[in-house]
Design a protein around this motif. Structure first.
Motif, short mmCIF file in Angstrom:
data_model
loop_
_atom_site.label_atom_id
_atom_site.label_comp_id
_atom_site.label_asym_id
_atom_site.label_seq_id
_atom_site.Cartn_x
_atom_site.Cartn_y
_atom_site.Cartn_z
N UNK A 123 0.83 -1.21 0.00
CA UNK A 123 0.00 0.00 0.00
C UNK A 123 0.87 1.26 0.00
N UNK A 124 1.90 1.25 0.83
CA UNK A 124 2.74 2.45 0.92
C UNK A 124 3.50 2.68 -0.40
N UNK A 125 3.93 1.59 -1.02
CA UNK A 125 4.67 1.73 -2.28
C UNK A 125 3.74 2.16 -3.41
N UNK A 126 2.58 1.56 -3.45
CA UNK A 126 1.70 1.81 -4.58
C UNK A 126 0.83 3.04 -4.43
N UNK A 127 0.68 3.49 -3.21
CA UNK A 127 -0.16 4.65 -3.00
C UNK A 127 -1.60 4.44 -3.44
#
Ligand code: PFF
Length: 450
Positions: A166-170
């Protein structure tokens, strides 16, 4: 009518802000940590100090973090840099942001291990492993998980992958939409569990344990634990709320919004306690069982109620969701900082921060079994990570934050940000300058000498 689209945009961003703040604060701290800490500390006295700390220390610090964030409009380190610079204050205030990022990394490492336990329990519940278990059976199931480094590693890794993704893909848009349904669903399910505890457990004994303080149990250590937990559960002292504050629009009333978040967070924690302790007492379990408490009591309830497989599975899915939204808020500031300070892009930053956290998490999970005898400062790694963050780092950065707002910022600027009237603001300022800092200091100093 002409300003309708505008007001709609404002409305939806306000909801998004609340979801992010509640998503970060409501998590394992409420449902896993609060009940077991209450049990370890002997009940009501801990709860009382916790409630006092939430109100007198947590609430004003939450408001301080938001107002700093809204003024600084940046990540916590740059925000402190900018505001301290403008007010001609020492650059050392930046340490608030630095300490926060370090604490976030340390916390996420063990948080992810517990998130992994919750994942494992989705599987146990869905495969009807709780059916017919007695107190000994649930204990054996839990100890089986704890004693297996391989299993713990598997679930910890999965939880970390979910968080990094989630944090990487936003792709937080979908997460926000999901939060709107899943967070209320978690609250409803908790209420169902309280209802179950009320009808089949030792409800009175449970309530008594939570709400009738036995002051002989109130030691300095219990007070420190309660205060540290107030920071942990509200996600304070980590710069996270400060980062969120930068997204607050000027017309949002900080005090009212903070009070809403604080009440929601507290109610969820108390509901978890009310669902768990009646089951503990009805089944002769030990309230001081420690971190395994909810993983041993709730399965007992699920294993014996009708529809328990479905309820249990749903409950652990929602618990994982609550843990996940909190974990994302822990990883986010580290990644933001890496992205800004290094040549790495978002994806690589998320991977680097995530893997660094994952590795520390492995040390934490090994300390539950193979490395149990390896101690640092007299504590296994898992306990040490929790102790250093909740009982030292968060209160210290929180203290620094409120001292900065109370003593080093102009009265009028703070007042304009909080948009409070005479009496309310006078009271707020008094608690920011005296009550909260002195409260934190007393608990600290007392523990230093005992
Ligand atoms: N507040 C979260 C909980 O109670 O589970 C945990 C947490 C999230 C702590 C984010 C700190 C933080 F910055």
């Amino acid at each position: 009518m002409t300003n309708k689209p505008h007001s709609h945009a404002q409305w939806s961003s306000r909801i998004a802000f609340m979801l992010a703040a509640v998503g970060s604060s409501v998590g394992l701290g409420n449902i896993w940590k609060f009940p077991y800490m209450t049990g370890e500390s002997g009940g009501g006295a801990f709860v009382l100090v916790y409630l006092v700390c939430i109100l007198l220390i947590g609430l004003p610090i939450l408001m301080s973090e938001w107002l700093l964030g809204r003024l600084g409009q940046k990540n916590p380190i740059s925000t402190m840099n900018r505001i301290a610079g403008r007010l001609k204050r020492s650059k050392a205030w930046v340490l608030i942001g630095v300490g926060g990022i370090l604490a976030a990394w340390l916390i996420l490492s063990f948080y992810s291990v517990i998130g992994g336990w919750a994942l494992a329990y989705i599987r146990y519940s869905a495969t009807a492993s709780f059916i017919g278990l007695d107190g000994e059976g649930v204990g054996a199931l839990f100890n089986g998980l704890l004693g297996s480094p391989g299993l713990l590693l598997l679930w910890h890794s999965l939880f970390m992958i979910l968080t990094i993704a989630i944090v990487a893909g936003g792709v937080s848009g979908g997460l926000e939409r999901a939060s709107k349904i899943l967070m209320p669903a978690l609250a409803v399910l908790l209420l169902v569990m309280v209802g179950y505890a009320a009808t089949t457990g030792s409800f009175e004994a449970g309530l008594d344990y939570l709400f009738s303080p036995d002051f002989s149990k109130l030691t300095g250590e219990v007070a420190l634990a309660a205060m540290g937990h107030a920071f942990f559960t509200l996600s304070l002292g980590m710069g996270i709320m400060m980062a969120y504050g930068s997204y607050l629009s000027d017309d949002v009333n900080i005090g009212r919004t903070a009070l809403t978040v604080v009440i929601l967070d507290t109610v969820i924690a108390l509901a978890a306690g009310m669902a768990i302790f009646p089951v503990v007492f009805a089944n002769g379990l030990d309230p001081a069982a420690g971190p395994g408490l909810i993983f041993q009591t709730l399965p007992l309830a699920f294993g014996n109620m009708s529809g328990g497989v479905l309820f249990g599975t749903l409950f652990f899915v929602l618990l994982v969701f609550a843990a996940w939204t909190s974990a994302i808020s822990l990883l986010e500031p580290i990644v933001e900082w890496l992205e800004e300070k290094s040549p790495l892009n978002r994806l690589t930053s998320a991977l680097v921060a995530g893997v660094a956290t994952w590795i520390l998490g492995i040390a934490a999970l090994l300390s539950l079994n193979d490395w149990a005898t390896l101690t640092l400062f007299g504590m296994p790694i898992f306990d040490l990570l929790d102790y250093v963050t909740s009982k030292i780092m968060l209160p210290l950065t929180g203290l620094a934050t409120i001292v900065f707002v109370g003593w080093f910022m102009g009265r009028d600027e703070v007042r304009a940000q909080l948009n409070m009237n005479g009496m309310a603001f006078a009271w707020w300022r008094f608690s920011a300058r005296f009550i909260a800092p002195i409260g934190v200091a007393i608990v600290f100093v007392y523990n230093l000498f005992h």
